[in-house]
Design an enzyme around this catalytic site. Structure first.
Site, PDB file in Angstrom:
ATOM      1  N   GLU A  79      -3.004  -8.442   1.473  1.00  0.00           N
ATOM      2  CA  GLU A  79      -4.192  -9.044   0.837  1.00  0.00           C
ATOM      3  C   GLU A  79      -3.939 -10.505   0.477  1.00  0.00           C
ATOM      4  OE1 GLU A  79      -5.732  -4.865  -1.217  1.00  0.00           O
ATOM      5  OE2 GLU A  79      -4.371  -6.230  -2.283  1.00  0.00           O
ATOM      6  N   ASN A 133      -1.681  -7.101  -2.826  1.00  0.00           N
ATOM      7  CA  ASN A 133      -0.447  -6.772  -2.110  1.00  0.00           C
ATOM      8  C   ASN A 133      -0.169  -7.877  -1.086  1.00  0.00           C
ATOM      9  OD1 ASN A 133      -2.022  -6.223   0.229  1.00  0.00           O
ATOM     10  ND2 ASN A 133      -2.193  -4.067  -0.304  1.00  0.00           N
ATOM     11  N   ARG A 134       0.909  -7.737  -0.359  1.00  0.00           N
ATOM     12  CA  ARG A 134       1.320  -8.805   0.558  1.00  0.00           C
ATOM     13  C   ARG A 134       0.248  -9.086   1.614  1.00  0.00           C
ATOM     14  NH1 ARG A 134       7.150  -8.070   2.187  1.00  0.00           N
ATOM     15  NH2 ARG A 134       6.359  -5.955   2.493  1.00  0.00           N
ATOM     16  N   ASP A 185      -1.964   1.076  -8.363  1.00  0.00           N
ATOM     17  CA  ASP A 185      -2.693   1.421  -9.584  1.00  0.00           C
ATOM     18  C   ASP A 185      -1.747   1.498 -10.775  1.00  0.00           C
ATOM     19  OD1 ASP A 185      -5.081   1.692  -8.151  1.00  0.00           O
ATOM     20  OD2 ASP A 185      -4.677   3.791  -7.705  1.00  0.00           O
TER      21      ASP A 185
END
Length: 329
Positions: free
Chosen positions: A211, A208-209, A278
């Site tokens: 991470e 994600n952004r 997910d």
């Protein structure tokens, strides 16, 4: 986008059925307690939830399995759970979804991670986490690694669902990278910071952004910094592609030697983003396993995410729902 028509995507959804996916990662049990709030407790300034219903669902890597099953795929599951009641319930829930659980190792020196969400009027009131901070003992980790290596050639695609609970070890990731170097296979990783240094030679990594910013060391504030972060992650992880999920800003796909591609969100309404990542991972993996291009897989995953965030909890999207939305119905 150009060349990816609704008809083409609907045909791709049909091809997801029967795709074999090996899912390895941190398995959890999600409990949902549904109720309504009618008053504030006289004991403390907290709401009193009148319980109406409750249910149990696979969480963590298990939610990837649920998404694979809902879209018609066939899941083989690898992971480590406790030899406890929660572990037994989790295995039963996975089996109910048609998953093969022979790769799930039960241990006596650790408890199964369980998350209880109390929801009233479509809003989460509180979450209770039961988890063991101890890393699974080495014997279980080695057995899991050996099982994954023995089965990765029997499936169409491998998914590593890393929730930083200790199942996904550097040794497992190194073994997968080495196996890929010897004979390439499709694998998709949902990463976490503890293993940023160990993801290598992956077909597709989906941070994600937050991470992506942490892994690249680049604060993502605009299009230029997003492009720089994506480019650096391709190099750091020796990845074929990096797909950054950006919440309400959609998805950004990066590949070596290609311009970044941006996919605006298609969500019409958002109730709950729990497990949306997910859904993206499962849909991308199934699509790639069915022979889709990265662009097609990303478009399909974007549509699936748009559907799942309109539901409450660790929800899934069915093949019929996905086919209808890509056709514009």
């Amino acid at each position: 986008m150009r060349g990816v028509t609704g008809r083409r995507l609907a045909a791709l959804v049909r091809r997801l059925r029967g795709v074999r996916v090996l899912v390895v990662g941190d398995l959890m049990l999600d409990q949902f307690v549904w109720g309504r709030v009618e008053r504030i407790s006289p004991e403390a300034p907290v709401p009193v939830v009148h319980v109406i219903d409750e249910d149990l669902r696979p969480g963590g890597a298990g939610n990837v399995v649920s998404n694979v099953a809902a879209l018609g795929g066939r899941a083989l599951v690898g992971g480590i759970v406790g030899r406890d009641a929660a572990g037994a319930r989790l295995l039963a829930a996975l089996a109910d979804r048609g998953a093969t659980t022979e790769g799930v190792i039960r241990v006596t020196d650790g408890a199964t991670t369980q998350k209880t969400r109390i929801i009233a009027h479509h809003q989460q009131v509180v979450r209770l986490d039961r988890e063991d901070s101890r890393v699974p003992e080495g014997g279980a980790a080695r057995r899991l690694r050996d099982w994954v290596l023995a089965h990765l050639r029997r499936v169409d695609v491998v998914v590593v669902s890393d929730y930083a609970k200790g199942t996904v070890t550097p040794a497992l990731l190194d073994a997968l990278a080495d196996a890929h170097a010897r004979r390439p296979f499709l694998w998709v990783v949902d990463p976490k910071s503890a293993n940023f240094a160990h993801y290598r030679r992956v077909s597709l990594v989906k941070p994600n952004r937050e991470e992506a910013a942490a892994a690249s060391g680049i604060a993502i504030t605009d299009a230029d910094s997003l492009r720089a972060a994506g480019t650096r992650l391709l190099e750091r992880w020796e990845a074929e592609a990096v797909l950054i999920s950006r919440g309400e800003d959609g998805l950004a796909l990066f590949r070596r030697g290609r311009a970044a591609q941006h996919f605006p969100t298609v969500a019409r309404e958002i109730f709950d983003v729990t497990g949306a990542g997910d859904t993206v991972v499962a849909t991308c993996a199934l699509a790639l396993g069915a022979g889709a291009s990265l662009e097609e897989a990303t478009v399909l995953a974007n549509h699936a995410a748009g559907l799942v965030v309109a539901k409450v909890g660790t929800a899934t999207v069915t093949a019929a729902e996905l086919a209808a939305t890509v056709r514009g119905e």
